[in-house]
Design a protein around this motif. Sequence first.
Motif, PDB file in Angstrom:
ATOM      1  N   TRP A  30      27.236 -11.209 -10.484  1.00 22.86           N
ATOM      2  CA  TRP A  30      26.945 -10.463 -11.712  1.00 22.86           C
ATOM      3  C   TRP A  30      28.236 -10.144 -12.460  1.00 22.86           C
ATOM      4  O   TRP A  30      28.327 -10.316 -13.676  1.00 22.86           O
ATOM      5  CB  TRP A  30      26.203  -9.174 -11.354  1.00 22.86           C
ATOM      6  CG  TRP A  30      25.644  -8.399 -12.520  1.00 22.86           C
ATOM      7  CD1 TRP A  30      26.352  -7.624 -13.400  1.00 22.86           C
ATOM      8  CD2 TRP A  30      24.277  -8.302 -12.926  1.00 22.86           C
ATOM      9  NE1 TRP A  30      25.511  -7.047 -14.314  1.00 22.86           N
ATOM     10  CE2 TRP A  30      24.218  -7.442 -14.055  1.00 22.86           C
ATOM     11  CE3 TRP A  30      23.087  -8.828 -12.432  1.00 22.86           C
ATOM     12  CZ2 TRP A  30      23.041  -7.114 -14.700  1.00 22.86           C
ATOM     13  CZ3 TRP A  30      21.900  -8.504 -13.072  1.00 22.86           C
ATOM     14  CH2 TRP A  30      21.876  -7.668 -14.189  1.00 22.86           C
ATOM     15  N   GLN A  31      29.254  -9.701 -11.728  1.00 20.60           N
ATOM     16  CA  GLN A  31      30.511  -9.300 -12.347  1.00 20.60           C
ATOM     17  C   GLN A  31      31.351 -10.498 -12.773  1.00 20.60           C
ATOM     18  O   GLN A  31      32.155 -10.406 -13.711  1.00 20.60           O
ATOM     19  CB  GLN A  31      31.317  -8.423 -11.383  1.00 20.60           C
ATOM     20  CG  GLN A  31      30.645  -7.094 -11.067  1.00 20.60           C
ATOM     21  CD  GLN A  31      31.294  -6.367  -9.911  1.00 20.60           C
ATOM     22  OE1 GLN A  31      32.318  -6.798  -9.378  1.00 20.60           O
ATOM     23  NE2 GLN A  31      30.692  -5.268  -9.497  1.00 20.60           N
ATOM     24  N   GLU A  32      31.179 -11.635 -12.093  1.00 19.36           N
ATOM     25  CA  GLU A  32      32.029 -12.800 -12.369  1.00 19.36           C
ATOM     26  C   GLU A  32      31.365 -13.809 -13.313  1.00 19.36           C
ATOM     27  O   GLU A  32      31.797 -14.946 -13.413  1.00 19.36           O
ATOM     28  CB  GLU A  32      32.406 -13.486 -11.057  1.00 19.36           C
ATOM     29  CG  GLU A  32      33.288 -12.628 -10.158  1.00 19.36           C
ATOM     30  CD  GLU A  32      33.686 -13.318  -8.875  1.00 19.36           C
ATOM     31  OE1 GLU A  32      33.253 -14.495  -8.676  1.00 19.36           O
ATOM     32  OE2 GLU A  32      34.398 -12.707  -8.085  1.00 19.36           O
ATOM     33  N   GLY A  33      30.310 -13.397 -13.998  1.00 18.63           N
ATOM     34  CA  GLY A  33      29.700 -14.273 -14.995  1.00 18.63           C
ATOM     35  C   GLY A  33      28.757 -15.297 -14.430  1.00 18.63           C
ATOM     36  O   GLY A  33      28.548 -16.354 -15.046  1.00 18.63           O
ATOM     37  N   GLY A  34      28.142 -14.998 -13.293  1.00 14.66           N
ATOM     38  CA  GLY A  34      27.228 -15.956 -12.680  1.00 14.66           C
ATOM     39  C   GLY A  34      25.812 -15.917 -13.234  1.00 14.66           C
ATOM     40  O   GLY A  34      24.972 -16.738 -12.848  1.00 14.66           O
ATOM     41  N   LEU A  35      25.552 -14.962 -14.133  1.00 15.15           N
ATOM     42  CA  LEU A  35      24.227 -14.910 -14.746  1.00 15.15           C
ATOM     43  C   LEU A  35      24.005 -16.143 -15.629  1.00 15.15           C
ATOM     44  O   LEU A  35      24.934 -16.648 -16.257  1.00 15.15           O
ATOM     45  CB  LEU A  35      24.074 -13.652 -15.600  1.00 15.15           C
ATOM     46  CG  LEU A  35      23.854 -12.334 -14.835  1.00 15.15           C
ATOM     47  CD1 LEU A  35      24.196 -11.160 -15.714  1.00 15.15           C
ATOM     48  CD2 LEU A  35      22.422 -12.240 -14.337  1.00 15.15           C
TER      49      LEU A  35
END
Length: 337
Positions: free
Chosen positions: A331-336
């Motif tokens: 979520w924090q590393e742009g995996g969405l």
Amino acid sequence: MATHREETVLGFMCEWFDPQPQLVRRYKLHFHVNAHQVEMKDMKSGRTFLRKSPAPDTLSMNDMVLGARINIYGRMLTLVEFADPKTASLLSSTQARTCVVVADGLVDQIGQVVAFCEGLNLKLCKLRMVVLQGGELDVPVSGRTVLMELSGGSGDTAASLEAAFLERFGAGAYAVDSLPEASGPSTAVATEDSTCAVILPHVVKRGGAGAVLTDLLEAGFELTGLGMFALKKEDAANFLEVYQGVVPEYSEHVDELYSGPCLALALRAGADAVPALREVVGPWDVEIAKEIRPKSVRAKHGADKVRKAVHVTDLPEDGAREVGFFFGMLWQEGGLA
């Protein structure tokens, strides 16, 4: 006298993140629909990157949607724009984007909302659950809120969809012009009573995510986190690392998990959340599930040992780790998606 059938060729500009130099590489992709072949050109060098080759068996015209991610020979490509006017003319009228906001009072029915949209032949492109304070959007929502982006339909899809929502669910689901850019913090909290479920890409691709979501939530679990993720191969391998050397189909499971977007859920149901969810989902082997647990999620929605509809936490001590993997790190590393 035989008539010649004109070949349908779809052209897209696409991007691939190369993890070694940490660069985004840009390609032109052509999908020869009738011949079921693909070819690619490296836009930086101007050279052919992939000669015309067989396309993945599962690739179809339905996958060719702007913003979608497709797996071509181990590379997860994002389709970013049409490459030619012919493709744009052929597809643009059926790829309108519609943004949907689902308010707190309807969040526990999110499976039914997603299934309703899928039943209208709308493709789920993005989904995340966040907490809004109120005022971020021009609709009356605050607290737990699900934000979705759908593709399909035409320019008037938003208006007709909101009317359909009102008739089917009453107030609580709204079509809006756009969604907030920032994802905000995840609502999930990785605690000892947490467990994780991942609706696999093959289910999302065929438009069955809503039915699986409904089955999971109607089993009585508290939904604390929900997001649509697009994993890289190394992400999938790291998440499933505990199964390496244990499950014969480990490599196939990794390939499935990063073959397209998946939906991750963080769930709670007291101290026995992990075994309770495993009971609902059923045996790992779909054929066994159909024999001994025909009403389980895998029996109803799975296809085989790899395309088993949903991954769930196996051991109680892994619940917080798996929830943290999706709703913390990714979520924090742009995996969405």
